[in-house]
Design a protein around this motif. Structure first.
Motif: not given
Length: 110
Positions: A24-25, A91-92, A96-100
């Motif tokens: 999960d996230a 982790a990826r 990705d969620a943080a970058l988005a």
């Protein structure tokens, strides 16, 4: 057999990931979901799984084990590679969620 084990250890050390599901996230539960557990029965983290995988590969490459021991090591290595892959995919996903989220925030400011 040692070549595939070496590739699994290399993937764990370099961060290569496969196509299995990610945790999960927040990254919780990755080791437990992947199914590899230490002898004590608790889920293990990425670093522990990676270190144990490297040890398994070294033992397989060194030889001198019986066929039964080599098979057991191989199976453990597969489990550990799966745990590492799972953690790395989690982790990826978090990155990705943080970058988005960062992109969405900068788009709104413009």
């Amino acid at each position: 057999m040692a070549a595939k084990a070496t590739r699994a250890a290399d993937a764990a050390e370099t961060g290569a990931v496969g196509a299995s599901g990610a945790p999960d996230a927040d990254g919780e539960g990755a080791g437990a979901e992947a199914g590899a557990v230490p002898e004590g029965g608790a889920a293990i983290g990425y670093e522990q799984a990676r270190d144990e995988l490297v040890d398994v590969v070294r033992r397989l490459e060194a030889g001198g084990t019986t066929l039964e021991e080599a098979l057991a090591l191989w199976e453990r290595g597969e489990e550990l590679a799966k745990v590492c892959r799972h953690w790395l995919e989690g982790a990826r996903a978090r990155l990705d969620a943080a970058l988005a989220q960062e992109r969405d925030g900068s788009d709104q400011r413009e």
